[in-house]
Design an enzyme around this catalytic site. Sequence first.
Site, PDB file in Angstrom:
ATOM      1  N   ARG A  29     131.274 136.544  45.994  1.00  0.00           N
ATOM      2  CA  ARG A  29     132.137 135.806  45.074  1.00  0.00           C
ATOM      3  C   ARG A  29     132.429 136.553  43.783  1.00  0.00           C
ATOM      4  O   ARG A  29     133.567 136.607  43.326  1.00  0.00           O
ATOM      5  CB  ARG A  29     131.496 134.467  44.688  1.00  0.00           C
ATOM      6  CG  ARG A  29     131.800 133.338  45.593  1.00  0.00           C
ATOM      7  CD  ARG A  29     130.664 132.357  45.542  1.00  0.00           C
ATOM      8  NE  ARG A  29     129.470 133.005  46.051  1.00  0.00           N
ATOM      9  CZ  ARG A  29     129.158 133.032  47.348  1.00  0.00           C
ATOM     10  NH1 ARG A  29     129.884 132.415  48.216  1.00  0.00           N
ATOM     11  NH2 ARG A  29     128.088 133.688  47.762  1.00  0.00           N
ATOM     12  N   THR A  30     131.387 137.102  43.161  1.00  0.00           N
ATOM     13  CA  THR A  30     131.607 137.681  41.837  1.00  0.00           C
ATOM     14  C   THR A  30     132.581 138.855  41.931  1.00  0.00           C
ATOM     15  O   THR A  30     133.563 138.935  41.192  1.00  0.00           O
ATOM     16  CB  THR A  30     130.268 138.130  41.222  1.00  0.00           C
ATOM     17  OG1 THR A  30     129.398 137.010  41.185  1.00  0.00           O
ATOM     18  CG2 THR A  30     130.453 138.665  39.819  1.00  0.00           C
TER      19      THR A  30
ATOM     20  N   LYS B  82     122.264 159.301  46.291  1.00  0.00           N
ATOM     21  CA  LYS B  82     121.881 160.724  46.239  1.00  0.00           C
ATOM     22  C   LYS B  82     121.023 161.017  45.016  1.00  0.00           C
ATOM     23  O   LYS B  82     120.739 162.163  44.710  1.00  0.00           O
ATOM     24  CB  LYS B  82     123.142 161.592  46.168  1.00  0.00           C
ATOM     25  CG  LYS B  82     124.080 161.456  47.339  1.00  0.00           C
ATOM     26  CD  LYS B  82     125.270 162.390  47.110  1.00  0.00           C
ATOM     27  CE  LYS B  82     126.353 162.147  48.130  1.00  0.00           C
ATOM     28  NZ  LYS B  82     127.600 162.840  47.758  1.00  0.00           N
TER      29      LYS B  82
ATOM     30  N   ARG C  15     127.243 145.434  38.538  1.00  0.00           N
ATOM     31  CA  ARG C  15     126.070 144.682  39.025  1.00  0.00           C
ATOM     32  C   ARG C  15     125.024 145.706  39.442  1.00  0.00           C
ATOM     33  O   ARG C  15     125.339 146.696  40.107  1.00  0.00           O
ATOM     34  CB  ARG C  15     126.432 143.794  40.205  1.00  0.00           C
ATOM     35  CG  ARG C  15     125.192 143.170  40.844  1.00  0.00           C
ATOM     36  CD  ARG C  15     125.521 142.113  41.843  1.00  0.00           C
ATOM     37  NE  ARG C  15     126.029 140.911  41.195  1.00  0.00           N
ATOM     38  CZ  ARG C  15     126.284 139.775  41.837  1.00  0.00           C
ATOM     39  NH1 ARG C  15     126.070 139.694  43.139  1.00  0.00           N
ATOM     40  NH2 ARG C  15     126.738 138.719  41.194  1.00  0.00           N
TER      41      ARG C  15
ATOM     42  N   HIS D 232     123.575 136.731  33.864  1.00  0.00           N
ATOM     43  CA  HIS D 232     124.824 136.750  34.647  1.00  0.00           C
ATOM     44  C   HIS D 232     125.864 135.963  33.838  1.00  0.00           C
ATOM     45  O   HIS D 232     126.252 134.851  34.188  1.00  0.00           O
ATOM     46  CB  HIS D 232     124.569 136.091  36.006  1.00  0.00           C
ATOM     47  CG  HIS D 232     125.633 136.334  37.041  1.00  0.00           C
ATOM     48  ND1 HIS D 232     126.891 136.797  36.737  1.00  0.00           N
ATOM     49  CD2 HIS D 232     125.617 136.170  38.393  1.00  0.00           C
ATOM     50  CE1 HIS D 232     127.600 136.901  37.860  1.00  0.00           C
ATOM     51  NE2 HIS D 232     126.850 136.533  38.874  1.00  0.00           N
TER      52      HIS D 232
HETATM   53  N1  ASP Z   1     125.382 134.841  43.213  1.00  0.00           N
HETATM   54  C1  ASP Z   1     124.426 134.550  42.176  1.00  0.00           C
HETATM   55  C2  ASP Z   1     123.845 135.826  41.603  1.00  0.00           C
HETATM   56  O1  ASP Z   1     124.330 136.889  41.905  1.00  0.00           O
HETATM   57  C3  ASP Z   1     123.368 133.598  42.628  1.00  0.00           C
HETATM   58  C4  ASP Z   1     122.450 134.055  43.720  1.00  0.00           C
HETATM   59  O2  ASP Z   1     122.587 135.164  44.248  1.00  0.00           O
HETATM   60  O3  ASP Z   1     121.554 133.263  44.060  1.00  0.00           O
HETATM   61  O4  ASP Z   1     122.940 135.767  40.821  1.00  0.00           O
END
Ligand code: ASP
Length: 390
Positions: free
Chosen positions: A50-51, A79, A100, A128
């Site tokens: 989703r993100t 690497k 991320r 987040h």
């Molecule tokens: N998608 C959210 C996160 O990346 C929640 C999860 O993974 O539980 O933190």
Amino acid sequence: MKRDLISIEDLSDAGIASLLRHAAAFERSGASQALQGAILATLFLEPSTRTRLSFEAAMHRLGGAVITSADPQASSSAKGETLADTVRMVDAYADVIVVRHPAPGAARAAAKAAKAPVLNAGDGGHEHPSQTLVDLYTLEREVGRLTSLTVVLYGDLRYGRTTHSLVRALVRFGAKVVALSEPGLELPDYVCARLAARGAQPAAARIRGLDALFPGEPPAVTLFGFPESRGGGAGVWSPSDGEVDAVYVTRLQRERLPAARADRPVLPSVDARFLAVPAFRRAIVMHPLPRTSEIDPKIDGDRRAAYFRQAAFGVPVRMALLSWALGRLHLDGGGPPAPSAALAGAAPDGPGGCGEPACISVREPSSAPAEFVGAADGSRRCAYCEGAWR
Ligand code: ASP
């Protein structure tokens, strides 16, 4: 000043409210060409659906272009390239970078290495913040307001990063927060210390009136923002009919759980029985997703099940966020963002370092030379992950 979003503390209250108003306008207006010519890089060194996709969809909807590195095994980090080196390169290719990374503090290290704005899409179990903006937007849309809310946080509150950012924002907007966690997986100390500094002292409590829901091991209960005594005395939460506005559910973060913690949820799933409790009569059910077993799919059709709508709100919210980061959108009353307390007053390293072994400053000191910040209680915390300094 570069418009990074590393912590939800990087935005003032007025700035958040303004960003959400812009998100509502984007939701109404749909696509535009406002970011034509700009390039977004999504650098995801941890799994995401989703993100990443909602950031990318947001950029496409604004006429911008997207480049992505979404498989850590297919990127140069496999690497042995350091985060700082990777980010320096991406900086040459893009105008805004969404990162991320599995290490807490990594987003801050990336922001230091880049000239382009960096948006934190999750740094280990730390924060987040863009999810929090989506969560706040959902609360505003579904409950109708952001102030005077009563919100239950439910699940793994220690290793789940979304609640670490969300609870800070909720408390800033005057919410009463009930943290019902898996036993042993309470909110971390550094989050509680931050909430206490804002006047929301954590109060350990028992719950009354929900015994039927928790016949086995009861959840650990901590209250934030409640008056000193209520419902039969201090330290007891006995919710009244319809009191709760939202239940925010999180999954066990199996990828970060220490081996010593059994890999099994103790708390019951949120299901029809849970939602039949009078306290939750009006409560919307939120979840950052993905869900595992903590929400019964049979409630998906209940009007209170807001989690898929919440995920859809990710696009207009991130349209507003990208427009702000690229300097195309002014946040009323926000001015320049309040500097993150995690960044403010950072002192160069002296003796010692972060005591959190997963922290980017421990794992990769060349990308993140140790720095501490002084906390309100006189102690020192790591400037990257807010872990205790040793
Ligand atoms: N998608 C959210 C996160 O990346 C929640 C999860 O993974 O539980 O933190």
